[in-house]
Scaffold this motif. Structure first.
Motif, PDB file in Angstrom:
ATOM      1  N   GLU A   1     -82.920 -45.962 -16.875  1.00 30.90           N
ATOM      2  CA  GLU A   1     -84.119 -45.194 -17.269  1.00 30.90           C
ATOM      3  C   GLU A   1     -85.086 -46.018 -18.125  1.00 30.90           C
ATOM      4  O   GLU A   1     -84.679 -46.604 -19.134  1.00 30.90           O
TER       5      GLU A   1
ATOM      6  N   ARG B   1     -82.260 -26.222 -25.059  1.00 33.38           N
ATOM      7  CA  ARG B   1     -82.896 -27.393 -25.663  1.00 33.38           C
ATOM      8  C   ARG B   1     -81.822 -28.360 -26.190  1.00 33.38           C
ATOM      9  O   ARG B   1     -81.943 -29.575 -26.058  1.00 33.38           O
TER      10      ARG B   1
ATOM     11  N   THR C   1     -80.483 -31.021 -23.873  1.00 29.71           N
ATOM     12  CA  THR C   1     -81.392 -32.159 -23.664  1.00 29.71           C
ATOM     13  C   THR C   1     -81.437 -33.047 -24.904  1.00 29.71           C
ATOM     14  O   THR C   1     -81.507 -34.277 -24.800  1.00 29.71           O
TER      15      THR C   1
ATOM     16  N   LYS D   1     -78.382 -34.989 -24.782  1.00 29.32           N
ATOM     17  CA  LYS D   1     -78.498 -35.944 -23.664  1.00 29.32           C
ATOM     18  C   LYS D   1     -79.242 -37.189 -24.120  1.00 29.32           C
ATOM     19  O   LYS D   1     -78.887 -38.322 -23.779  1.00 29.32           O
TER      20      LYS D   1
ATOM     21  N   ASN E   1     -78.136 -41.075 -24.106  1.00 24.50           N
ATOM     22  CA  ASN E   1     -78.881 -42.158 -23.445  1.00 24.50           C
ATOM     23  C   ASN E   1     -78.520 -43.478 -24.108  1.00 24.50           C
ATOM     24  O   ASN E   1     -78.288 -44.491 -23.439  1.00 24.50           O
TER      25      ASN E   1
ATOM     26  N   LEU F   1     -91.665 -36.513 -28.731  1.00 21.90           N
ATOM     27  CA  LEU F   1     -91.890 -35.165 -28.190  1.00 21.90           C
ATOM     28  C   LEU F   1     -92.763 -34.328 -29.118  1.00 21.90           C
ATOM     29  O   LEU F   1     -93.565 -33.509 -28.656  1.00 21.90           O
TER      30      LEU F   1
HETATM   31  C1  MEV Z   1     -84.760 -38.258 -21.589  1.00 24.84           C
HETATM   32  O1  MEV Z   1     -83.832 -39.064 -20.939  1.00 24.84           O
HETATM   33  C2  MEV Z   1     -84.228 -37.841 -22.942  1.00 24.84           C
HETATM   34  C3  MEV Z   1     -85.086 -36.827 -23.686  1.00 24.84           C
HETATM   35  O2  MEV Z   1     -85.340 -35.702 -22.850  1.00 24.84           O
HETATM   36  C4  MEV Z   1     -84.316 -36.409 -24.914  1.00 24.84           C
HETATM   37  C5  MEV Z   1     -84.914 -35.235 -25.648  1.00 24.84           C
HETATM   38  O3  MEV Z   1     -85.629 -34.426 -25.051  1.00 24.84           O
HETATM   39  O4  MEV Z   1     -84.603 -35.122 -26.848  1.00 24.84           O
HETATM   40  C6  MEV Z   1     -86.448 -37.393 -24.060  1.00 24.84           C
END
Ligand code: MEV
Length: 439
Positions: free
Chosen positions: A101, A273, A276, A279, A283, A383
């Motif tokens: 990514e 939320r 994510t 996630k 990463n 964000l």
């Molecule tokens: C994208 O790989 C990871 C994010 O979506 C993490 C987040 O939203 O905190 C940018």
């Protein structure tokens, strides 16, 4: 002291001191792949052979791959990037990350640069203790069985420790045992946990072997039938923690502090939320786990299991200190090693571990936690301000510019124009390139 200066046209001066006091690599991302590799090779003392393995796309020989898994027909490559600027417990790190990514490596490096202004990351690690589970079914009196197992625990631990004299010699081994009674659709079941210090290994093999070895004794003492004997990936005794101070001036002011706090509050309050949010943390952590040849699925499972232990929650937390600065913390189980498994079999993983320069599985876990925190902070900051698409699009635009034939300084110029005009396409890149070259 192994101190080196590099004078570059692109930047002013790049200081590199091996694990020393100051090591920022401003402009690292603007260098060619070869020049970046040169810097990293100097930092980590890589041999010519190691450098060649990284760049030749033949780092994992097919004979080695064929011994790693079954039915091999080839190898599959991913980009290996280096996250810069990480100052962790006063030590400088270049962190290898394997990930498909875009923006992730840049985001981590950027967050680490901001964290430096608050002194970098401080970290902590519990111990490399894994849990091995033995499920015992058909136990008539679970409470009495639990009592008897605990009363006889030294016999069980002794037997477990017969499995791996080498681990004992290194100071590890089965340390303790706990017994739980759980309710299942088949009624009460007994679950015995072996708590095993696996030292610098990930440890699943050692733990599984011990569980299989002691299961008959557990069966005899409990009067039940041992069934599953397997490591748990929810390694709650192998926890890494990291903390960083993000000074408000370093991250864009009070508004950004407030934005990150509200982004964190969103994840805290909402599992959609939160998934994510976590996630994004993974990463970073998984990219490091892949680079170092670790079982990244085990670490992922542990992280999400830990996040869900009291209702699914963020692995990071944020607070505002008395000066109005942001303080981020993370707490995450990291069951990863620097010996055993693919860490030493895959030559590329070995090189990545050398670049990272960690001396123990605990140090690897601490770096992983710092990286996860950096990754999360970078995501929340982006964000809560401009969104993450601009960064993504810039990188995408650079790739499109390269595909259109741009070289050197043309790449950034063409990418910039495409982003500005909102037209990130090869045909447009070609058109801009001809104009730029005055054709
Ligand atoms: C994208 O790989 C990871 C994010 O979506 C993490 C987040 O939203 O905190 C940018």
């Amino acid at each position: 002291m192994d101190f080196k200066f590099f004078d570059l046209a692109l930047t002013k001066i790049i200081y590199v001191e091996r694990r020393g006091y100051i090591m920022r690599l401003p402009g690292f991302y603007k260098l060619s792949v070869q020049d970046r590799l040169k810097k990293v090779a100097e930092f980590a003392n890589l041999s010519e052979e190691e450098v060649k393995a990284l760049i030749s796309s033949a780092g994992l020989p097919i004979e080695v791959a064929d011994r790693m898994i079954e039915n091999v027909i080839g190898t599959f490559e991913l980009p290996l990037g280096i996250a810069t600027n990480f100052l962790i417990d006063g030590k400088e790190y270049l962190i290898p990350m394997v990930i498909e990514e875009p923006s992730v490596v840049a985001a981590a490096s950027n967050a680490a640069r901001m964290a430096r202004e608050g002194g970098g990351f401080t970290t902590d690690f519990t111990a490399p203790v894994m849990i091995g589970q033995i499920q015992v079914v058909d136990v008539r009196n679970p409470e009495s069985a639990r009592f008897e197992i605990l009363r006889n625990k030294s016999e069980i631990i002794e037997k477990a420790n017969e499995c791996d004299p080498m681990l004992l010699k290194l100071g590890g081994g089965c340390r303790d045992l706990e017994v739980r009674i759980i309710d299942s659709i088949f009624g009460k079941m007994l679950v015995v946990h072996l708590l095993v210090d696996v030292r610098d290994a990930m440890g699943a093999n050692a733990v599984n072997t011990m569980c299989e070895k002691v299961a008959p004794i557990v069966g005899r003492i409990s009067g039940g039938k041992p069934l599953l004997r397997i490591v748990s990936n929810l390694s709650v005794y192998r926890i890494a923690r990291a903390k960083a101070l993000f000074k408000k001036e370093a991250i864009g002011g009070e508004e950004v502090v407030d934005g990150v706090m509200k982004a964190y509050a969103f994840a805290e309050a909402d599992p959609f939320r939160c998934a994510t949010h976590n996630k994004g943390i993974m990463n970073g952590i998984s990219a490091l786990m892949i680079a170092t040849g670790n079982d990244f699925r085990a670490v992922e499972a542990g992280a999400h299991g830990y996040a869900a232990i009291r209702g699914y929650k963020p692995l990071t937390k944020y607070e505002i200190n008395e000066n109005g600065d942001l303080v981020g913390t993370i707490e995450v189980p990291i069951s990863a090693g620097i010996i055993g498994g693919a860490t030493q079999v895959n030559p590329l993983a070995k090189i990545c571990l050398k670049i990272l320069g960690v001396k123990s599985s605990g140090e690897l876990a601490r770096v992983a936690a710092a990286l996860g925190l950096a990754q999360n902070f970078a995501a929340l900051r982006a964000l809560a301000t401009e969104g993450i698409q601009r960064g993504h699009m810039e990188l995408h635009a650079r790739n499109v510019a390269i595909m259109a034939g741009a070289r050197g300084s043309e790449i950034d110029r063409i990418a910039e124009l495409m982003v500005k005009d909102g037209k990130i396409r090869i045909d447009y890149a070609k058109e801009l390139l001809s104009k730029l070259r005055g054709e």
